[in-house]
Design an enzyme around this catalytic site. Structure first.
Site, PDB file in Angstrom:
ATOM      1  N   HIS A  22       0.844  -1.200   0.000  1.00 30.53           N
ATOM      2  CA  HIS A  22       0.000   0.000   0.000  1.00 30.53           C
ATOM      3  C   HIS A  22       0.875   1.246   0.000  1.00 30.53           C
ATOM      4  O   HIS A  22       2.094   1.164   0.075  1.00 30.53           O
ATOM      5  CB  HIS A  22      -0.936   0.006   1.229  1.00 30.53           C
ATOM      6  CG  HIS A  22      -0.314   0.576   2.470  1.00 30.53           C
ATOM      7  ND1 HIS A  22      -1.030   1.301   3.408  1.00 30.53           N
ATOM      8  CD2 HIS A  22       0.958   0.551   2.933  1.00 30.53           C
ATOM      9  CE1 HIS A  22      -0.220   1.685   4.373  1.00 30.53           C
ATOM     10  NE2 HIS A  22       0.977   1.247   4.134  1.00 30.53           N
ATOM     11  N   CYS A  31       3.014  12.075  -0.050  1.00 37.32           N
ATOM     12  CA  CYS A  31       2.482  10.741  -0.354  1.00 37.32           C
ATOM     13  C   CYS A  31       3.621   9.748  -0.246  1.00 37.32           C
ATOM     14  O   CYS A  31       4.715   9.995  -0.728  1.00 37.32           O
ATOM     15  CB  CYS A  31       1.899  10.739  -1.770  1.00 37.32           C
ATOM     16  SG  CYS A  31       1.255   9.135  -2.265  1.00 37.32           S
ATOM     17  N   HIS A  35       4.958   0.277  -0.618  1.00 40.57           N
ATOM     18  CA  HIS A  35       5.712  -0.621   0.264  1.00 40.57           C
ATOM     19  C   HIS A  35       4.735  -1.636   0.860  1.00 40.57           C
ATOM     20  O   HIS A  35       3.526  -1.531   0.632  1.00 40.57           O
ATOM     21  CB  HIS A  35       6.431   0.168   1.367  1.00 40.57           C
ATOM     22  CG  HIS A  35       5.488   0.895   2.264  1.00 40.57           C
ATOM     23  ND1 HIS A  35       4.918   2.099   1.918  1.00 40.57           N
ATOM     24  CD2 HIS A  35       4.969   0.573   3.464  1.00 40.57           C
ATOM     25  CE1 HIS A  35       4.103   2.484   2.879  1.00 40.57           C
ATOM     26  NE2 HIS A  35       4.111   1.573   3.840  1.00 40.57           N
ATOM     27  N   HIS A  37       3.453  -4.454   4.199  1.00 37.77           N
ATOM     28  CA  HIS A  37       3.448  -4.805   5.628  1.00 37.77           C
ATOM     29  C   HIS A  37       2.934  -6.228   5.781  1.00 37.77           C
ATOM     30  O   HIS A  37       2.110  -6.683   4.977  1.00 37.77           O
ATOM     31  CB  HIS A  37       2.498  -3.908   6.430  1.00 37.77           C
ATOM     32  CG  HIS A  37       2.858  -2.475   6.441  1.00 37.77           C
ATOM     33  ND1 HIS A  37       3.901  -1.968   7.187  1.00 37.77           N
ATOM     34  CD2 HIS A  37       2.323  -1.414   5.791  1.00 37.77           C
ATOM     35  CE1 HIS A  37       3.977  -0.665   7.012  1.00 37.77           C
ATOM     36  NE2 HIS A  37       3.042  -0.288   6.157  1.00 37.77           N
ATOM     37  N   HIS A  75      -1.793 -10.588  -0.062  1.00 38.58           N
ATOM     38  CA  HIS A  75      -0.930 -10.665  -1.249  1.00 38.58           C
ATOM     39  C   HIS A  75      -1.438  -9.782  -2.386  1.00 38.58           C
ATOM     40  O   HIS A  75      -1.288 -10.131  -3.557  1.00 38.58           O
ATOM     41  CB  HIS A  75      -0.779 -12.111  -1.722  1.00 38.58           C
ATOM     42  CG  HIS A  75       0.055 -12.933  -0.789  1.00 38.58           C
ATOM     43  ND1 HIS A  75       0.349 -14.249  -0.980  1.00 38.58           N
ATOM     44  CD2 HIS A  75       0.669 -12.598   0.364  1.00 38.58           C
ATOM     45  CE1 HIS A  75       1.109 -14.699   0.002  1.00 38.58           C
ATOM     46  NE2 HIS A  75       1.312 -13.706   0.842  1.00 38.58           N
ATOM     47  N   GLU A 154       0.202  -2.693  11.706  1.00 38.48           N
ATOM     48  CA  GLU A 154       1.023  -2.756  10.490  1.00 38.48           C
ATOM     49  C   GLU A 154       2.489  -2.978  10.800  1.00 38.48           C
ATOM     50  O   GLU A 154       3.243  -3.439   9.948  1.00 38.48           O
ATOM     51  CB  GLU A 154       0.818  -1.534   9.593  1.00 38.48           C
ATOM     52  CG  GLU A 154       1.268  -0.229  10.156  1.00 38.48           C
ATOM     53  CD  GLU A 154       1.144   0.926   9.151  1.00 38.48           C
ATOM     54  OE1 GLU A 154       0.442   0.813   8.137  1.00 38.48           O
ATOM     55  OE2 GLU A 154       1.770   1.964   9.428  1.00 38.48           O
TER      56      GLU A 154
HETATM   57 ZN   LIG Z   1       2.674   1.453   5.250  1.00 36.65          ZN
END
Ligand SMILES: [Zn+2]
Length: 166
Positions: A22, A31, A35, A37, A75, A154
């Protein structure tokens, strides 16, 4: 007289993991880059005891529903559909993503989760998962529930919790 306590049942993080990509937008023009998590969810539901079964809600069912909700976004690239700043356009098998009107990414459609949220923060993910869980519980005929509390983490020690009173 019956005891007047209340019950909470929980399904916690180690079972409910989704690994997703995300980026989020911040106030102003900032912004993040794309990347990922290893998100972990944890849910607590509160309510009256089912007087036939002596439980609030069946754990096996709750785990199955939550696992399905996590699998739906596992995924995948998580993209917000109701952002003022992120433009998400489906075109056949691809999804084009712009930020503030500037094209930024093109993804295969099958690798994206297009979500009805304004930003892919853990707060918005927690609220979305809560709403999806509530719909699933209603469909399963759950009754007597008084609250759902959803935590989405996260990173270790970095999470948001949403609580919905029913
Ligand atoms: Zn993040």
């Amino acid at each position: 007289m019956a005891p007047r306590g209340e019950f909470r049942v929980s399904v916690t993080k180690d079972y409910l993991v989704f690994a997703s990509a995300h980026f989020i937008t911040f106030a102003g023009h900032r912004c993040e880059g794309l990347h990922g998590h290893n998100y972990r969810a944890s849910v607590t539901i509160e309510g009256a005891l089912n007087e036939q079964a002596w439980f609030v809600f069946d754990f096996v069912e709750l785990k199955r529903i939550m696992r399905r909700l996590c699998d739906e976004i596992d995924h995948l690239v998580l993209l917000p559909l109701t952002s003022d700043r992120v433009q998400v356009a489906e075109d056949g098998d691809t999804v084009t993503v712009g930020v503030d009107g500037t094209p930024r990414y093109v993804f295969p459609r099958k690798d994206c989760a297009l979500l009805p949220i304004p930003n892919t923060t853990v707060e918005m993910l927690a609220r979305m998962l809560t709403e999806r869980l509530q719909a699933a519980l209603t469909a399963e005929g759950a009754s007597g529930l008084t609250a759902i509390e959803m935590e989405v983490e996260e990173n270790f020690g970095q999470s948001a919790t949403y609580r919905l009173t029913l």
